[in-house]
Design an enzyme around this catalytic site. Structure first.
Site, PDB file in Angstrom:
ATOM      1  N   GLU A  38       9.103  19.404 -25.320  1.00 57.01           N
ATOM      2  CA  GLU A  38       8.846  17.959 -25.348  1.00 57.01           C
ATOM      3  C   GLU A  38       7.370  17.731 -25.658  1.00 57.01           C
ATOM      4  OE1 GLU A  38      10.338  14.894 -25.229  1.00 57.01           O
ATOM      5  OE2 GLU A  38       8.298  14.111 -25.247  1.00 57.01           O
ATOM      6  N   GLN A  39       7.132  16.807 -26.614  1.00 60.24           N
ATOM      7  CA  GLN A  39       5.743  16.585 -27.057  1.00 60.24           C
ATOM      8  C   GLN A  39       4.854  15.935 -25.993  1.00 60.24           C
ATOM      9  OE1 GLN A  39       5.728  13.970 -30.458  1.00 60.24           O
ATOM     10  NE2 GLN A  39       6.656  12.283 -29.363  1.00 60.24           N
ATOM     11  N   ARG A 112      16.098   2.627 -17.581  1.00 58.55           N
ATOM     12  CA  ARG A 112      15.971   3.888 -18.319  1.00 58.55           C
ATOM     13  C   ARG A 112      15.312   4.984 -17.480  1.00 58.55           C
ATOM     14  NH1 ARG A 112      16.242   3.872 -24.203  1.00 58.55           N
ATOM     15  NH2 ARG A 112      17.107   1.884 -24.791  1.00 58.55           N
ATOM     16  N   TYR A 218      20.687  -8.658 -18.434  1.00 64.02           N
ATOM     17  CA  TYR A 218      21.573  -8.038 -17.434  1.00 64.02           C
ATOM     18  C   TYR A 218      20.744  -7.423 -16.309  1.00 64.02           C
ATOM     19  CZ  TYR A 218      20.435  -3.998 -20.453  1.00 64.02           C
ATOM     20  OH  TYR A 218      19.785  -3.034 -21.205  1.00 64.02           O
ATOM     21  N   ASP A 296      19.232  10.052 -32.069  1.00 62.99           N
ATOM     22  CA  ASP A 296      18.552   9.222 -33.073  1.00 62.99           C
ATOM     23  C   ASP A 296      18.014  10.034 -34.244  1.00 62.99           C
ATOM     24  OD1 ASP A 296      19.085   6.945 -31.663  1.00 62.99           O
ATOM     25  OD2 ASP A 296      16.991   6.373 -31.316  1.00 62.99           O
TER      26      ASP A 296
HETATM   27  C1  LIG Z   1      15.488  -2.408 -28.031  1.00 66.73           C
HETATM   28  C2  LIG Z   1      16.503  -1.305 -27.902  1.00 66.73           C
HETATM   29  C3  LIG Z   1      17.579  -1.429 -27.024  1.00 66.73           C
HETATM   30  C4  LIG Z   1      18.528  -0.412 -26.902  1.00 66.73           C
HETATM   31  N1  LIG Z   1      19.567  -0.567 -26.035  1.00 66.73           N
HETATM   32  C5  LIG Z   1      20.491   0.414 -25.922  1.00 66.73           C
HETATM   33  C6  LIG Z   1      21.600   0.270 -25.011  1.00 66.73           C
HETATM   34  O1  LIG Z   1      21.714  -0.740 -24.296  1.00 66.73           O
HETATM   35  N2  LIG Z   1      22.513   1.289 -24.925  1.00 66.73           N
HETATM   36  C7  LIG Z   1      22.401   2.444 -25.685  1.00 66.73           C
HETATM   37  O2  LIG Z   1      23.246   3.345 -25.550  1.00 66.73           O
HETATM   38  N3  LIG Z   1      21.361   2.600 -26.547  1.00 66.73           N
HETATM   39  C8  LIG Z   1      20.406   1.629 -26.674  1.00 66.73           C
HETATM   40  N4  LIG Z   1      19.354   1.789 -27.531  1.00 66.73           N
HETATM   41  C9  LIG Z   1      19.261   3.041 -28.319  1.00 66.73           C
HETATM   42  C10 LIG Z   1      18.673   4.193 -27.500  1.00 66.73           C
HETATM   43  O3  LIG Z   1      17.448   3.800 -26.903  1.00 66.73           O
HETATM   44  C11 LIG Z   1      18.437   5.404 -28.390  1.00 66.73           C
HETATM   45  O4  LIG Z   1      19.539   5.600 -29.232  1.00 66.73           O
HETATM   46  C12 LIG Z   1      18.212   6.660 -27.545  1.00 66.73           C
HETATM   47  O5  LIG Z   1      17.035   6.535 -26.796  1.00 66.73           O
HETATM   48  C13 LIG Z   1      18.142   7.897 -28.433  1.00 66.73           C
HETATM   49  O6  LIG Z   1      17.900   9.028 -27.640  1.00 66.73           O
HETATM   50  P1  LIG Z   1      17.354  10.371 -28.301  1.00 66.73           P
HETATM   51  O7  LIG Z   1      17.263  11.345 -27.188  1.00 66.73           O
HETATM   52  O8  LIG Z   1      18.139  10.716 -29.509  1.00 66.73           O
HETATM   53  O9  LIG Z   1      15.897  10.006 -28.848  1.00 66.73           O
HETATM   54  P2  LIG Z   1      14.605   9.530 -28.077  1.00 66.73           P
HETATM   55  O10 LIG Z   1      14.945   8.736 -26.885  1.00 66.73           O
HETATM   56  O11 LIG Z   1      13.730   8.892 -29.107  1.00 66.73           O
HETATM   57  O12 LIG Z   1      13.929  10.884 -27.570  1.00 66.73           O
HETATM   58  C14 LIG Z   1      13.255  11.746 -28.445  1.00 66.73           C
HETATM   59  C15 LIG Z   1      12.351  12.668 -27.624  1.00 66.73           C
HETATM   60  O13 LIG Z   1      11.780  13.643 -28.485  1.00 66.73           O
HETATM   61  C16 LIG Z   1      10.382  13.744 -28.255  1.00 66.73           C
HETATM   62  N5  LIG Z   1       9.787  14.196 -29.535  1.00 66.73           N
HETATM   63  C17 LIG Z   1       9.632  13.493 -30.675  1.00 66.73           C
HETATM   64  N6  LIG Z   1       9.099  14.251 -31.621  1.00 66.73           N
HETATM   65  C18 LIG Z   1       8.900  15.486 -31.079  1.00 66.73           C
HETATM   66  C19 LIG Z   1       8.390  16.715 -31.578  1.00 66.73           C
HETATM   67  N7  LIG Z   1       7.975  16.837 -32.851  1.00 66.73           N
HETATM   68  N8  LIG Z   1       8.332  17.789 -30.745  1.00 66.73           N
HETATM   69  C20 LIG Z   1       8.781  17.683 -29.450  1.00 66.73           C
HETATM   70  N9  LIG Z   1       9.260  16.534 -28.918  1.00 66.73           N
HETATM   71  C21 LIG Z   1       9.340  15.451 -29.736  1.00 66.73           C
HETATM   72  C22 LIG Z   1       9.981  12.333 -27.849  1.00 66.73           C
HETATM   73  O14 LIG Z   1       8.750  12.316 -27.125  1.00 66.73           O
HETATM   74  C23 LIG Z   1      11.174  11.928 -26.973  1.00 66.73           C
HETATM   75  O15 LIG Z   1      11.030  12.354 -25.641  1.00 66.73           O
HETATM   76  C24 LIG Z   1      18.388   0.772 -27.683  1.00 66.73           C
HETATM   77  C25 LIG Z   1      17.317   0.906 -28.555  1.00 66.73           C
HETATM   78  C26 LIG Z   1      16.378  -0.113 -28.665  1.00 66.73           C
HETATM   79  C27 LIG Z   1      15.222   0.056 -29.621  1.00 66.73           C
END
Ligand SMILES: Cc1cc2nc3c(=O)[nH]c(=O)nc-3n(C[C@H](O)[C@H](O)[C@H](O)COP(=O)(O)OP(=O)(O)OC[C@H]3O[C@@H](n4cnc5c(N)ncnc54)[C@H](O)[C@@H]3O)c2cc1C
Length: 413
Positions: A38-39, A112, A218, A296
């Protein structure tokens, strides 16, 4: 539970919701050689809420997080969509007992930070390597190599890129293009429930639909806080950051003339934040050999079905189940994971865009048809409303993997 006889070395980039779910599921399935990179130097989630559909809650229950969530989550009674100005109910979709029974898990709202803490506590903070930013990666027939920004180099058998919407690994693996700016901006804030008590806010997903914009609020934190998000046209704003502060007067201007509950909730909030929204078109290939994308990094979407996090949770469980079936052939496991997930996540990505168009409708005839359709379904308690979301909420990761790769050899416990 029996651990897999072969123990591949699994590297996960990113300790967000998706990366941590994958890591926890792998741990539960007996994998002992997992490294999460994790960065950030200090792990902490932002002060925002997240909606978790029953499809995601089911996975979290399988991973043993039921009691932790129960202590902090709020189960909404319904999704109530209302006219932005008059407050007239357009749609009332039950999310309480009926939903939990139909899909085998409740719909939940959580802070969160609470979700992140539950994942971290179950996985073990000591198992996450903090301050380790992945810079580049390479692979050959024998394994993967990951170079960190610090200069350190790591080797493994598998690399799971859960590094978010701006994934550096995706940039190397696929087309390298930046995500698409949607032209929209999410304002968000969190009010103390006590300070908003006079507004009489119901324990629902309260959605307010207006022209070119919508507002959702909510309860989270066991009912102590109310989270809200207001989606509006972005103007010149392009920054995507959970911590970019905005000006409350600006939000109130965006929601000028809106229902007193919406304006009252904004007024009852301390700090407000703004986040420009990006997504991508669905992409059919995320896996190359021993490297794959998750969450994502693979399929970023606009948050209008509240499913981005839920899909990353499903990804995390499915990838772990695939690796548990094929620990001796990680490339085949990653290919099976991709084949299981691309069609579904593409549907959710496109459905999320469509939902935004429906919420923000300005054409009077289309708006009338929308409202009549939803009000009719609400009044008649039509079963059609369930059929429209069954595909989304009924998904069962274990059944999907079993249908493709055969019955489980080890089960998450
Ligand atoms: C306004 C908003 C509201 C939302 N509401 C909802 C909801 O109600 N319900 C729902 O299910 N989803 C919701 N989402 C979507 C949800 O937040 C994301 O889809 C989710 O956080 C994705 O998780 P992830 O682990 O794929 O990515 P992220 O949460 O982006 O995590 C990525 C991780 O990787 C780390 N990282 C990045 N680059 C590197 C690197 N090069 N080396 C090492 N580490 C790195 C980052 O620091 C981070 O910790 C919402 C999004 C937004 C913007």
């Amino acid at each position: 539970m029996e651990a897999p006889q072969v123990q591949p070395r699994i590297l996960i980039a990113g300790a967000g919701i998706g990366g941590l779910t994958a890591a926890l599921a792998l741990k539960k399935l007996g994998f002992e050689n997992v490294e999460v990179l994790e960065q950030t130097a200090v792990l902490k989630e932002v002060g925002a809420g997240i909606q978790l559909g029953p499809n995601a809650v089911k996975v979290l229950h399988h991973l043993g997080l039921g009691p932790a969530l129960e202590a902090v989550a709020v189960a909404p009674l319904a999704t109530k969509s209302r006219n932005w100005a008059s407050g007239r109910t357009i749609r009332n979709f039950p999310l309480g007992q009926e939903c939990a029974q139909r899909y085998g898990a409740p719909y939940l709202h959580v802070h969160r930070a609470d979700l992140h803490n539950a994942l971290i506590e179950a996985y073990g903070l000591g198992n996450v390597r903090l301050g380790k930013r992945v810079k580049t990666h390479a692979q050959d027939g024998g394994g993967v190599r990951v170079a960190l920004e610090s200069g350190e180099e790591l080797r493994g058998d598998v690399l799971i890129a859960a590094d978010g919407v701006h994934s550096v690994i995706r940039g190397e693996l696929l087309e390298g293009r930046e995500p698409r700016f949607t032209g929209l901006l999410a304002w968000r804030g969190m009010a103390d429930a006590e300070k908003a008590r006079h507004l009489g806010i119901e324990r629902n997903v309260n959605a307010w639909w207006g022209p070119h914009r919508h507002f959702v609020n909510y309860y989270v934190s066991a009912g102590k806080r109310i989270n809200w998000i207001g989606i509006v046209p972005a103007g010149e704003w392009r920054l995507e950051s959970w911590s970019a502060r905005g000006d409350k007067a600006e939000v109130l201007k965006e929601f000028d003339g809106w229902h007193p509950i919406v304006r009252g909730l904004i007024e009852a909030t301390g700090d407000v934040f703004k986040w420009a929204l990006y997504d991508r078109d669905p992409w059919p290939v995320w896996t190359q050999g021993r490297v794959t994308l998750l969450g994502d990094a693979a399929h970023p979407m606009v948050p209008f079905l509240s499913q981005g996090g839920a899909q990353s949770i499903e990804d995390g469980y499915v990838i772990a189940l695939c690796l548990a079936r094929l620990p001796h052939d990680p490339a085949a496991a990653l290919q099976a994971y991709q084949d299981l997930r691309t069609e579904r996540t593409a549907r959710v990505q496109l459905g999320s865009r469509e939902a935004g168009q429906m919420f923000h409708q300005t054409d009077p005839l289309k708006k009338l048809i929308r409202d009549v359709k939803f009000r009719w379904a609400t009044l008649t308690n039509s079963q059609e409303k369930w059929r429209r979301v069954d595909w989304l909420y009924r998904y069962d990761c274990e059944a999907e993997v079993a249908a493709r790769l055969g019955p489980a050899v080890a089960k998450a416990a």
